[in-house]
Design a protein around this motif. Sequence first.
Motif, PDB file in Angstrom:
ATOM      1  N   ALA A 110       0.977  -1.109   0.237  1.00  0.00           N
ATOM      2  CA  ALA A 110       0.135   0.074   0.285  1.00  0.00           C
ATOM      3  C   ALA A 110       1.016   1.927   0.007  1.00  0.00           C
ATOM      4  N   GLU A 111       1.475   1.567   1.080  1.00  0.00           N
ATOM      5  CA  GLU A 111       2.984   2.624   1.461  1.00  0.00           C
ATOM      6  C   GLU A 111       3.472   2.738  -0.910  1.00  0.00           C
ATOM      7  N   LYS A 112       4.261   1.737  -0.775  1.00  0.00           N
ATOM      8  CA  LYS A 112       5.130   1.395  -1.885  1.00  0.00           C
ATOM      9  C   LYS A 112       4.505   1.318  -3.667  1.00  0.00           C
ATOM     10  N   GLY A 113       3.850   0.218  -3.433  1.00  0.00           N
ATOM     11  CA  GLY A 113       3.299  -0.654  -3.919  1.00  0.00           C
ATOM     12  C   GLY A 113       3.711  -1.449  -4.207  1.00  0.00           C
ATOM     13  N   TYR A 114       3.555  -2.397  -4.979  1.00  0.00           N
ATOM     14  CA  TYR A 114       3.596  -3.948  -5.117  1.00  0.00           C
ATOM     15  C   TYR A 114       5.145  -3.951  -6.181  1.00  0.00           C
ATOM     16  N   HIS A 115       5.004  -3.777  -7.444  1.00  0.00           N
ATOM     17  CA  HIS A 115       6.505  -3.362  -7.683  1.00  0.00           C
ATOM     18  C   HIS A 115       7.532  -2.707  -6.936  1.00  0.00           C
ATOM     19  N   ALA A 116       7.689  -1.823  -6.456  1.00  0.00           N
ATOM     20  CA  ALA A 116       8.343  -1.135  -6.049  1.00  0.00           C
ATOM     21  C   ALA A 116       8.869  -2.006  -4.728  1.00  0.00           C
ATOM     22  N   THR A 117       8.149  -2.660  -4.305  1.00  0.00           N
ATOM     23  CA  THR A 117       8.799  -3.686  -2.842  1.00  0.00           C
ATOM     24  C   THR A 117       9.611  -5.115  -3.484  1.00  0.00           C
ATOM     25  N   SER A 118      10.675  -5.213  -2.770  1.00  0.00           N
ATOM     26  CA  SER A 118      11.416  -6.192  -3.244  1.00  0.00           C
ATOM     27  C   SER A 118      10.953  -7.221  -2.359  1.00  0.00           C
ATOM     28  N   MET A 119      11.155  -8.189  -2.490  1.00  0.00           N
ATOM     29  CA  MET A 119      11.434  -9.097  -1.005  1.00  0.00           C
ATOM     30  C   MET A 119      12.169  -9.042  -0.283  1.00  0.00           C
ATOM     31  N   ARG A 120      13.774  -8.355  -0.466  1.00  0.00           N
ATOM     32  CA  ARG A 120      14.479  -7.934   0.630  1.00  0.00           C
ATOM     33  C   ARG A 120      14.089  -7.606   1.257  1.00  0.00           C
ATOM     34  N   GLU A 121      13.256  -6.532   1.334  1.00  0.00           N
ATOM     35  CA  GLU A 121      12.775  -5.519   1.890  1.00  0.00           C
ATOM     36  C   GLU A 121      11.958  -6.415   2.777  1.00  0.00           C
ATOM     37  N   LEU A 122      10.532  -7.235   2.432  1.00  0.00           N
ATOM     38  CA  LEU A 122       9.982  -7.875   2.822  1.00  0.00           C
ATOM     39  C   LEU A 122      10.118  -8.451   3.959  1.00  0.00           C
ATOM     40  N   ASN A 123      11.515  -9.182   3.573  1.00  0.00           N
ATOM     41  CA  ASN A 123      11.929 -10.114   4.697  1.00  0.00           C
ATOM     42  C   ASN A 123      12.725  -9.405   5.864  1.00  0.00           C
ATOM     43  N   LYS A 124      13.106  -7.841   5.751  1.00  0.00           N
ATOM     44  CA  LYS A 124      13.781  -7.106   6.651  1.00  0.00           C
ATOM     45  C   LYS A 124      12.960  -6.782   7.654  1.00  0.00           C
ATOM     46  N   GLU A 125      11.333  -6.458   7.309  1.00  0.00           N
ATOM     47  CA  GLU A 125      10.602  -6.049   7.525  1.00  0.00           C
ATOM     48  C   GLU A 125       9.854  -6.535   8.532  1.00  0.00           C
ATOM     49  N   ILE A 126      10.089  -8.267   7.345  1.00  0.00           N
ATOM     50  CA  ILE A 126       9.276  -9.064   8.772  1.00  0.00           C
ATOM     51  C   ILE A 126      10.470  -9.879   9.980  1.00  0.00           C
ATOM     52  N   GLY A 127      11.448  -9.656   9.524  1.00  0.00           N
ATOM     53  CA  GLY A 127      12.451 -10.038  10.057  1.00  0.00           C
ATOM     54  C   GLY A 127      13.131 -11.887  10.018  1.00  0.00           C
TER      55      GLY A 127
END
Length: 209
Positions: free
Chosen positions: A33-50
């Motif tokens: 929602a904040e950045k868009g699907y394409h602008a969100t990388s798996m690396r960033e997602l994993n970092k946020e999740i820990g």
Amino acid sequence: MAADRAGKRMTNRDMQAAERKRQILDIAMRLFAEKGYHATSMRELNKEIGMAEALTYHYFPGGKLEILRSVLQNAQEERIASIVGFFRGIFSGEGRLQEVLPELIEGISKRVRQDQAYFLILFRERALLDQEQKAALEELTKQPFRAMEAYLAKLSAQGAVRSMDFGMAASQFLSHIVVLIVQGFMNGNVLQQTEMERIVEYYAHLWEG
């Protein structure tokens, strides 16, 4: 088999896995929602999740696309069903246009504001849904239009509104409202009371004339 599985108690591992998946989907919804699907990388997602990337793929083997579709699938039935129920309730009474339309606009606006993340992702990324999800969503979103079409036809039969293409009238009104609400929350604005009153007056005059 399904009944057997349903009858089994969830183990601690099952509950931990369900909680992990829910955590992934919650964080993914926020980032998409904040950045868009394409602008969100798996690396960033994993970092946020820990969480390690391999573990994320364990829960969602299809990667980011599967996560997106799961985010929307999990939210879709609950959100849209709530809106459909609201429409059916509001059109079930005998209220006049000037009474029903303001309540309708406010109800739609409230539900979209409450679930901004879901609706923002849905509007942006709808093309990425699979065919089954698209078909289910299309069927769900038709129901409010049908409910309003039937309401206008009922008013016409009572002599309260003129004869017209009720499906077209419902589509025109609801599309107008949804576009205004979506534009508003994307720009950080809220549909103002004066604007709602102006819209109600316009459509009431158009349909009662």
